[in-house]
Write an enzyme that holds these catalytic residues in place. Structure first.
Site, PDB file in Angstrom:
ATOM      1  N   VAL A 148       2.545   6.033   1.328  1.00 18.43           N
ATOM      2  CA  VAL A 148       2.451   5.946   2.650  1.00 18.43           C
ATOM      3  C   VAL A 148       2.127   4.489   3.302  1.00 18.43           C
ATOM      4  O   VAL A 148       0.979   3.990   2.582  1.00 18.43           O
ATOM      5  CB  VAL A 148       1.312   6.837   2.946  1.00 18.43           C
ATOM      6  CG1 VAL A 148       0.868   7.068   4.656  1.00 18.43           C
ATOM      7  CG2 VAL A 148       1.707   8.548   2.632  1.00 18.43           C
ATOM      8  N   ASN A 166      16.026  10.123  -6.928  1.00 15.09           N
ATOM      9  CA  ASN A 166      14.886   9.204  -6.299  1.00 15.09           C
ATOM     10  C   ASN A 166      14.391  10.079  -5.257  1.00 15.09           C
ATOM     11  O   ASN A 166      14.838   9.951  -4.095  1.00 15.09           O
ATOM     12  CB  ASN A 166      15.273   7.995  -6.063  1.00 15.09           C
ATOM     13  CG  ASN A 166      13.957   7.040  -5.776  1.00 15.09           C
ATOM     14  OD1 ASN A 166      12.621   7.763  -5.386  1.00 15.09           O
ATOM     15  ND2 ASN A 166      14.009   5.793  -5.832  1.00 15.09           N
ATOM     16  N   THR A 168      -1.658  -3.294   4.892  1.00 14.43           N
ATOM     17  CA  THR A 168      -1.337  -4.425   4.026  1.00 14.43           C
ATOM     18  C   THR A 168       0.203  -4.411   3.581  1.00 14.43           C
ATOM     19  O   THR A 168       0.803  -3.323   3.614  1.00 14.43           O
ATOM     20  CB  THR A 168      -2.431  -4.429   2.935  1.00 14.43           C
ATOM     21  OG1 THR A 168      -1.887  -3.528   1.817  1.00 14.43           O
ATOM     22  CG2 THR A 168      -3.619  -4.550   3.422  1.00 14.43           C
ATOM     23  N   HIS A 190       1.202  -4.112   0.585  1.00 13.47           N
ATOM     24  CA  HIS A 190       1.185  -3.317  -0.568  1.00 13.47           C
ATOM     25  C   HIS A 190       2.087  -2.271  -0.557  1.00 13.47           C
ATOM     26  O   HIS A 190       2.787  -1.773  -1.346  1.00 13.47           O
ATOM     27  CB  HIS A 190      -0.380  -2.742  -1.021  1.00 13.47           C
ATOM     28  CG  HIS A 190      -0.357  -2.091  -2.121  1.00 13.47           C
ATOM     29  ND1 HIS A 190      -0.332  -2.764  -3.413  1.00 13.47           N
ATOM     30  CD2 HIS A 190      -0.388  -0.754  -2.381  1.00 13.47           C
ATOM     31  CE1 HIS A 190      -0.308  -1.866  -4.503  1.00 13.47           C
ATOM     32  NE2 HIS A 190      -0.328  -0.763  -3.787  1.00 13.47           N
TER      33      HIS A 190
END
Length: 156
Positions: free
Chosen positions: A88, A119, A92, A94
């Protein structure tokens, strides 16, 4: 003949297939729902519970390594693999790192080992988006894994 539309589920017969499932535990509520929907759909497609190996890993970045271990675990031990996870977006960079690297890792394992991998690592803007997608994406992962395993058999 296998078709791509969801109406072809009846034509997918996974009775003889061996499937590996790697589930990330991060965002566990969503990944558990993905797992439950995926395993239920594999059963509908005829995959026997004893022919399914399910493992968990901490997060999406660890999924490719577990998939690789499964792909290399023996001569044709798995006909297809499934990656389950949930990333989620936060505030940032990340999110991009985890989403991009986990996706690239899953693809690399599939291509390097010539094993189909469905996937189903969700990448969403927020948790409500993930919750809306969790069941259908879990089911879809099962269908994709079985369809691609059967396709690999036909092409071999």
């Amino acid at each position: 003949m296998l078709g791509a539309d969801k109406g072809q589920t009846q034509a997918l017969d996974g009775q003889h297939l061996r499937i590996g499932v790697v589930q990330a535990r991060f965002n566990e509520g969503v990944t558990n729902a993905l797992r439950d929907a995926c395993l239920a759909e594999l059963a509908v497609l005829g995959v026997k519970p004893e022919q399914i190996v399910h493992v968990t890993v901490p997060g999406a970045l660890e999924v490719p390594l577990a998939l690789q271990a499964m792909a290399r675990s023996g001569d044709g031990q798995f006909d297809a693999l499934i990656a389950l996870g949930c990333i989620v977006r936060g505030e940032t960079y990340h999110f991009e790192l985890v989403a991009n690297e986990s996706g690239a890792g899953v693809t690399r394992v599939s291509l390097d080992n010539a094993v189909p991998i469905a996937n189903a690592i969700l990448t969403t803007e927020n948790m409500p988006q993930a919750v809306v997608r969790q069941v259908e994406k879990g089911r879809d992962a099962a269908r994709v894994a079985v369809e691609m395993a059967l396709l690999q058999e036909r092409l071999a």
